[in-house]
Enzyme design. Sequence first.
Site, PDB file in Angstrom:
ATOM      1  N   ASP A  23       0.852  -1.039   0.034  1.00  0.00           N
ATOM      2  CA  ASP A  23       0.054  -0.121   0.195  1.00  0.00           C
ATOM      3  C   ASP A  23       0.956   1.101  -0.030  1.00  0.00           C
ATOM      4  OD1 ASP A  23      -1.938   1.890   0.446  1.00  0.00           O
ATOM      5  OD2 ASP A  23      -2.303   1.588   2.497  1.00  0.00           O
ATOM      6  N   ASN A  25      -0.407   4.436  -0.321  1.00  0.00           N
ATOM      7  CA  ASN A  25      -1.011   5.817   0.182  1.00  0.00           C
ATOM      8  C   ASN A  25      -1.706   5.670   1.542  1.00  0.00           C
ATOM      9  OD1 ASN A  25      -3.232   4.407  -0.608  1.00  0.00           O
ATOM     10  ND2 ASN A  25      -4.005   5.563  -1.978  1.00  0.00           N
ATOM     11  N   ASP A  27      -4.240   3.888   2.618  1.00  0.00           N
ATOM     12  CA  ASP A  27      -5.627   3.537   2.792  1.00  0.00           C
ATOM     13  C   ASP A  27      -5.778   2.269   3.281  1.00  0.00           C
ATOM     14  OD1 ASP A  27      -5.149   2.244   0.541  1.00  0.00           O
ATOM     15  OD2 ASP A  27      -6.758   3.141  -0.739  1.00  0.00           O
ATOM     16  N   ASP A  31      -1.843  -1.000  -3.887  1.00  0.00           N
ATOM     17  CA  ASP A  31      -2.096  -0.182  -4.964  1.00  0.00           C
ATOM     18  C   ASP A  31      -1.007  -0.548  -5.957  1.00  0.00           C
ATOM     19  OD1 ASP A  31      -0.390   1.345  -3.889  1.00  0.00           O
ATOM     20  OD2 ASP A  31      -1.756   2.344  -2.646  1.00  0.00           O
ATOM     21  N   ASP A 100      -4.909 -10.673 -15.860  1.00  0.00           N
ATOM     22  CA  ASP A 100      -5.982 -11.297 -15.537  1.00  0.00           C
ATOM     23  C   ASP A 100      -7.089 -10.902 -16.401  1.00  0.00           C
ATOM     24  OD1 ASP A 100      -7.514 -13.364 -13.876  1.00  0.00           O
ATOM     25  OD2 ASP A 100      -6.087 -12.883 -12.258  1.00  0.00           O
ATOM     26  N   ASP A 202      -9.281 -16.323 -16.245  1.00  0.00           N
ATOM     27  CA  ASP A 202     -10.275 -16.851 -15.190  1.00  0.00           C
ATOM     28  C   ASP A 202     -11.161 -17.888 -15.608  1.00  0.00           C
ATOM     29  OD1 ASP A 202     -10.591 -16.140 -12.276  1.00  0.00           O
ATOM     30  OD2 ASP A 202     -12.588 -15.714 -12.916  1.00  0.00           O
ATOM     31  N   GLU A 259      -7.003 -20.686 -16.550  1.00  0.00           N
ATOM     32  CA  GLU A 259      -7.324 -21.366 -15.466  1.00  0.00           C
ATOM     33  C   GLU A 259      -8.372 -22.179 -15.733  1.00  0.00           C
ATOM     34  OE1 GLU A 259      -8.992 -20.356 -10.701  1.00  0.00           O
ATOM     35  OE2 GLU A 259      -9.871 -19.590 -12.343  1.00  0.00           O
ATOM     36  N   HIS A 332      -3.630 -17.226  -4.855  1.00  0.00           N
ATOM     37  CA  HIS A 332      -4.685 -16.364  -4.015  1.00  0.00           C
ATOM     38  C   HIS A 332      -6.144 -16.975  -3.515  1.00  0.00           C
ATOM     39  CE1 HIS A 332      -6.241 -15.985  -8.061  1.00  0.00           C
ATOM     40  NE2 HIS A 332      -7.454 -15.592  -7.569  1.00  0.00           N
ATOM     41  N   ASP A 333      -6.240 -18.371  -4.222  1.00  0.00           N
ATOM     42  CA  ASP A 333      -7.198 -19.066  -4.038  1.00  0.00           C
ATOM     43  C   ASP A 333      -6.986 -20.282  -3.016  1.00  0.00           C
ATOM     44  OD1 ASP A 333      -9.001 -17.651  -5.522  1.00  0.00           O
ATOM     45  OD2 ASP A 333      -8.667 -18.754  -7.306  1.00  0.00           O
TER      46      ASP A 333
HETATM   47  C1  NOJ Z   1     -11.223 -17.810 -10.024  1.00  0.00           C
HETATM   48  C2  NOJ Z   1     -10.459 -17.008  -9.166  1.00  0.00           C
HETATM   49  O1  NOJ Z   1      -9.138 -17.406  -9.259  1.00  0.00           O
HETATM   50  C3  NOJ Z   1     -11.224 -16.626  -7.840  1.00  0.00           C
HETATM   51  O2  NOJ Z   1     -10.341 -15.731  -7.025  1.00  0.00           O
HETATM   52  C4  NOJ Z   1     -12.472 -16.050  -8.273  1.00  0.00           C
HETATM   53  O3  NOJ Z   1     -13.205 -16.009  -7.251  1.00  0.00           O
HETATM   54  C5  NOJ Z   1     -13.310 -17.052  -9.567  1.00  0.00           C
HETATM   55  N1  NOJ Z   1     -12.268 -17.503 -10.391  1.00  0.00           N
HETATM   56  C6  NOJ Z   1     -14.422 -16.196  -9.914  1.00  0.00           C
HETATM   57  O4  NOJ Z   1     -13.950 -15.218 -10.823  1.00  0.00           O
END
Ligand code: NOJ
Length: 562
Positions: A23, A25, A27, A31, A100, A202, A259, A332-333
């Site tokens: 970050d 700034n 908040d 960013d 993405d 995605d 993905e 991130h998932d």
């Molecule tokens: C896969 C993404 O990696 C995930 O973070 C997202 O919630 C779903 N697709 C829906 O876009």
Amino acid sequence: MSQTKQWWKESVIYQIYPRSFNDSNGDGIGDLKGITEKLDYLKQLGIDVIWLSPVYKSPNDDNGYDISDYKDIMDEFGTMEDWEELLEAAHNRGLKIIMDLVVNHSSDEHAWFAESRKSKDNPYRDYYIWRPGKEDGSEPNNWDSAFSGSAWEYDETTGEYYLHLFSKKQPDLNWENPTVRQEVYDMMRWWLDKGIDGFRMDVINFISKVPGLPDAPNPEGKKYVSGSQYFMNGPRIHEFLHEMHEEALKDYDVMTVGEMPGVGPDEAVNYTKEESEELNMVFQFEHVDLDSGPGGKWDLRPLSLKDLRDNLVKWQKALEQDGWNSLYMNNHDQPRMVSRFGNDGKFHKESAKMLATLLHMMKGTPYIYQGEEFGMTNVQFEDINDYKDIETLNMYREKRDEGVSHEELMKRIYVKGRDNARTPVQWDDSKNAGFTTGKPWIQVNPNYKEINAAAAVNDENSIFSYYQKLIELRHQNETVVYGSFDIMLNDNEEVFAYKRELNGETLLVYCNFYEDSPQVEIPAEYQQANKELFISNYELEDTESNKFTLKPYEARVYRIRK
Ligand code: NOJ
């Protein structure tokens, strides 16, 4: 042929989840300027390509995976100027950026959807998937949403339902409509003309749905069930991806990774072999689903080395000749890899390095998820309100309503929740781990005093330094990139061992997955050869012997030249 040389096969990719990266700034939200500030750090690590998770305009129902304007930047992340500055600064350092591409669905706040929901004869109506309810007024079919509940939302204005495989603020785009496809290709070219280096796409294997959208079999009589067999790798998917290649991608020297939940190796070859002219590689999910039971991701079950090995080997072999693998253990998932597959306590460093060795020595393009390079771990918040992820929160609410205890649900969230990966990057041991001077949007993992980038960068034995070496080896050695792959010690219950070979050079890779000290032996055919240590996560006294004992979570790679 997967031997064809390509820059994206020789690259290491680093994923940035901008909200949690840095970050600039105050908040509390990461960013674009924050990313630009850290480019020198990434250069120092040695990576080649940055994958930016979505930075587009979004109401943030799903942290940017719900896009309301594909050609604008999210307010919290900055401006288009900031983005252009980032791209230029990255390119000046020889770093590429892939964006993405989230086009299975948009946000319900996208202008297309605002029009689409207005009336049945609106020109944008068919941009999305609308259906009347069943005779009794219930949803058009029994599919569930990935984020709990029905995949359909009723819309009063026109008295019909729209499909949303994810949250109700993520309506699915209608890929059967050629105008939608052209809109997507135009938008892709618009970004490509700005100079980006590719796309991560995605859930791109969800875009073709089986016509008629039939009810899924429901032997247990549940309210909603998975309809995935009617939209994963659907009937027109290859046609759409080939068209995308023709219309948007083919004139640019860029890379693509799709993905693809539910993709198997044979289908992955079809997507990624050169003749198909579809994608360069896919993210498959089999190896990260091995610790899920029949009830899905929250149905925890233990993972054995054998299952993991069999699975990864299956993928290595299937895509060895045609096609190309992406190599990842977290994103991130997914939970943090050292917590999930290693030991984030006593053998934190050793196991993080061992897992990195396993992955980076395989055939394919490795992906590093932010913070992985210095061993960030899963997190455990006591209060459900400290969690921010829509999937986690919806699941918690639904299961609590069904009577599952708080304790049981927290146990599952600690193991599988997506926020494990989304706590702020731990830059140093100052307040908020140096991520922000404000209040972070999600709490920092309390272990930041010990586990942080600053400490790792200055320590030649750190996980970070080890990643630097692994990346360097890939850049210098063609066997790492293009060599064949073969399993060794297939029955060993503790050691994952394999070899890579190219032009008379062999790499022997040994990874001890546990705390024990198993003995292994170099295969007879290499015992007379001169072997040199390629990389190891321990200081080794004896690197000559053909028989040796591996220390807890030891990784050791030998290089043999004929
Ligand atoms: C896969 C993404 O990696 C995930 O973070 C997202 O919630 C779903 N697709 C829906 O876009």
